[in-house]
Design a protein around this motif. Structure first.
Motif, PDB file in Angstrom:
ATOM      1  N   PHE A 300      40.397  31.438  53.994  1.00 56.51           N
ATOM      2  CA  PHE A 300      41.283  30.610  54.818  1.00 56.51           C
ATOM      3  C   PHE A 300      40.731  31.135  56.375  1.00 56.51           C
ATOM      4  O   PHE A 300      40.631  32.231  56.657  1.00 56.51           O
ATOM      5  N   ALA A 301      40.527  29.859  57.155  1.00 61.64           N
ATOM      6  CA  ALA A 301      40.108  30.319  58.486  1.00 61.64           C
ATOM      7  C   ALA A 301      41.484  30.687  59.254  1.00 61.64           C
ATOM      8  O   ALA A 301      42.541  30.753  58.708  1.00 61.64           O
ATOM      9  N   ALA A 302      41.380  31.084  60.507  1.00 60.18           N
ATOM     10  CA  ALA A 302      42.367  31.685  61.249  1.00 60.18           C
ATOM     11  C   ALA A 302      43.549  30.245  61.503  1.00 60.18           C
ATOM     12  O   ALA A 302      42.926  29.203  61.682  1.00 60.18           O
ATOM     13  N   ALA A 303      44.757  30.646  61.624  1.00 59.43           N
ATOM     14  CA  ALA A 303      45.531  29.354  61.748  1.00 59.43           C
ATOM     15  C   ALA A 303      45.286  28.850  63.286  1.00 59.43           C
ATOM     16  O   ALA A 303      44.903  29.444  64.107  1.00 59.43           O
ATOM     17  N   ARG A 304      45.667  27.563  63.112  1.00 62.72           N
ATOM     18  CA  ARG A 304      45.283  26.660  64.472  1.00 62.72           C
ATOM     19  C   ARG A 304      46.849  26.278  64.988  1.00 62.72           C
ATOM     20  O   ARG A 304      47.786  26.196  64.425  1.00 62.72           O
ATOM     21  N   GLU A 305      46.607  26.320  66.262  1.00 63.66           N
ATOM     22  CA  GLU A 305      47.642  25.802  67.162  1.00 63.66           C
ATOM     23  C   GLU A 305      47.947  24.207  66.860  1.00 63.66           C
ATOM     24  O   GLU A 305      47.029  23.573  66.789  1.00 63.66           O
ATOM     25  N   ALA A 318      47.487  23.397  59.373  1.00 61.63           N
ATOM     26  CA  ALA A 318      47.091  23.835  60.617  1.00 61.63           C
ATOM     27  C   ALA A 318      47.195  25.644  60.271  1.00 61.63           C
ATOM     28  O   ALA A 318      46.342  26.513  60.650  1.00 61.63           O
ATOM     29  N   PHE A 319      48.313  25.873  59.742  1.00 61.80           N
ATOM     30  CA  PHE A 319      48.320  27.315  59.175  1.00 61.80           C
ATOM     31  C   PHE A 319      47.389  27.696  58.369  1.00 61.80           C
ATOM     32  O   PHE A 319      46.889  28.915  58.239  1.00 61.80           O
ATOM     33  N   THR A 320      46.900  26.894  57.464  1.00 59.52           N
ATOM     34  CA  THR A 320      45.809  27.199  56.393  1.00 59.52           C
ATOM     35  C   THR A 320      44.325  27.231  57.067  1.00 59.52           C
ATOM     36  O   THR A 320      43.437  27.396  56.466  1.00 59.52           O
ATOM     37  N   GLY A 321      44.307  27.036  58.623  1.00 61.42           N
ATOM     38  CA  GLY A 321      43.100  26.896  59.041  1.00 61.42           C
ATOM     39  C   GLY A 321      42.454  25.541  59.596  1.00 61.42           C
ATOM     40  O   GLY A 321      41.311  25.455  60.052  1.00 61.42           O
ATOM     41  N   ARG A 322      43.136  24.276  59.226  1.00 59.42           N
ATOM     42  CA  ARG A 322      42.892  23.188  59.550  1.00 59.42           C
ATOM     43  C   ARG A 322      42.918  22.625  60.971  1.00 59.42           C
ATOM     44  O   ARG A 322      43.939  23.109  61.538  1.00 59.42           O
ATOM     45  N   THR A 323      42.108  21.995  61.430  1.00 57.09           N
ATOM     46  CA  THR A 323      42.138  21.271  62.831  1.00 57.09           C
ATOM     47  C   THR A 323      43.109  19.919  62.706  1.00 57.09           C
ATOM     48  O   THR A 323      42.615  19.151  61.810  1.00 57.09           O
TER      49      THR A 323
END
Length: 326
Positions: A300-305, A318-323
């Motif tokens: 998983f990528a870093a969590a996004r705002e 967003a928590f899973t790293g999606r924009t």
């Protein structure tokens, strides 16, 4: 006690028979998942709504005319005398096919009332499916009253199946929000993830990439979740690479189903509708599953705002790293 109702479907008898006996057709109006061995003495197991599984044996089958089966609930709290009989009879009629459903042997007025409510709901959905080709998402499957890692997996499976039913061959090369995956590759990833969990649970599954996307995933997920319900959520599961808590493995299924449902829907250009209660619950599962160590592994990528106005589903992805684009 007996429930007895007849509906007229604008279909011929063979089409109507398929709607009431074939797993891919049952999922359109009555079940989240279905296992069917359509022969006398064959067994079935239907996930009617998340966490509620009907099971029994076929006792009479006349293709295009009649099917009879025993009916009982798998729940531990189900009474010992909960086995009854359902007979569905089809006859040609003006305008289509007359479908009569008789449910006999219901033991109490309360059982009759509950099953009457259920059959009325699903026969309405059967008529809608037969009339329009789309009964729509079943509101009864949207947000289980008793959420746990398995009932939510049933509910999220219903969502991804409905999304995948809209995927066509023309979508195969379309990019998804997962940078490494187009639609075809993401479908392979999802199938592989389910198959790996099935193997760890001792369930026998066979992935067939030649099936339609919805049928492919449904045919993998049904035996996997059935095996998980049979095993329960206690203890740990050997995943090959590590021993993981059973609750975490079930949480992974939830994330695979719901987050990838969002991925597929975004790739295809439509919004997926999910009850906030369900996405809020799966977000908690995600927070308990996706550690910094897991992110560091590249899963998983870093969590996004996200904006304060973001939906529950947008917060989850967003928590899973999606924009998430506004």
């Amino acid at each position: 006690m007996i429930y007895d109702k007849t509906v007229l479907l604008p279909l011929n008898v063979d089409q109507a028979f398929e709607l009431i006996t074939q797993p891919a057709r049952l999922r359109r109006w009555q079940t989240v998942a279905a296992r069917v061995d359509l022969k006398v003495g064959g067994e079935y197991r239907w996930t009617i709504t998340p966490g509620h599984h009907a099971a029994g044996t076929f006792t009479e089958i006349e293709p295009g005319k009649r099917v009879v089966f025993t009916w009982g609930w798998e729940q531990p709290e189900a009474p010992a005398d909960n086995v009854s009989t359902v007979a569905i009879t089809l006859e040609p009629a003006d305008g289509g096919t007359s479908v009569r459903l008789v449910h006999e042997g219901l033991p109490t007025p309360e059982a009759l009332a509950g099953h009457s409510e259920g059959w009325n709901h699903y026969l309405d959905r059967l008529l809608a499916e037969a009339s329009t080709g789309d009964a729509g998402a079943d509101e009864w499957a949207a947000a289980p009253a008793d959420l746990n890692e398995l009932t939510s997996a049933d509910a999220t499976l219903a969502i991804v199946q409905r999304v995948l039913a809209q995927v066509t061959e023309a979508d195969a090369q379309t990019q998804t929000p997962c940078a490494d995956f187009n639609v075809s590759q993401l479908l392979d990833h999802l199938a592989g993830s389910i198959a790996n969990i099935a193997k760890a649970l001792g369930a026998e599954v066979a992935d067939d990439a030649g099936k339609s996307p919805e049928v492919r995933i449904a045919d993998l997920a049904q035996p996997t979740l059935e095996a998980f319900y049979r095993r329960g959520l206690e203890g740990t599961i050997d995943m090959g690479f590590a021993e993981l808590p059973a609750t975490m493995v079930a949480s992974i299924l939830n994330l695979e189903f719901l987050v990838h449902a969002w991925d597929f829907s975004k790739a295809l250009g439509f919004e997926v509708s999910v009850a906030d209660e369900l996405t809020d619950y799966v977000e908690v599962l995600a927070q308990n599953t996706i550690s910094e160590q897991v992110r560091a592994s590249g899963s998983f990528a870093a969590a996004r705002e996200v904006a304060e106005t973001a939906s529950s589903l947008e917060r989850l992805v967003a928590f899973t790293g999606r924009t998430v684009h506004a």
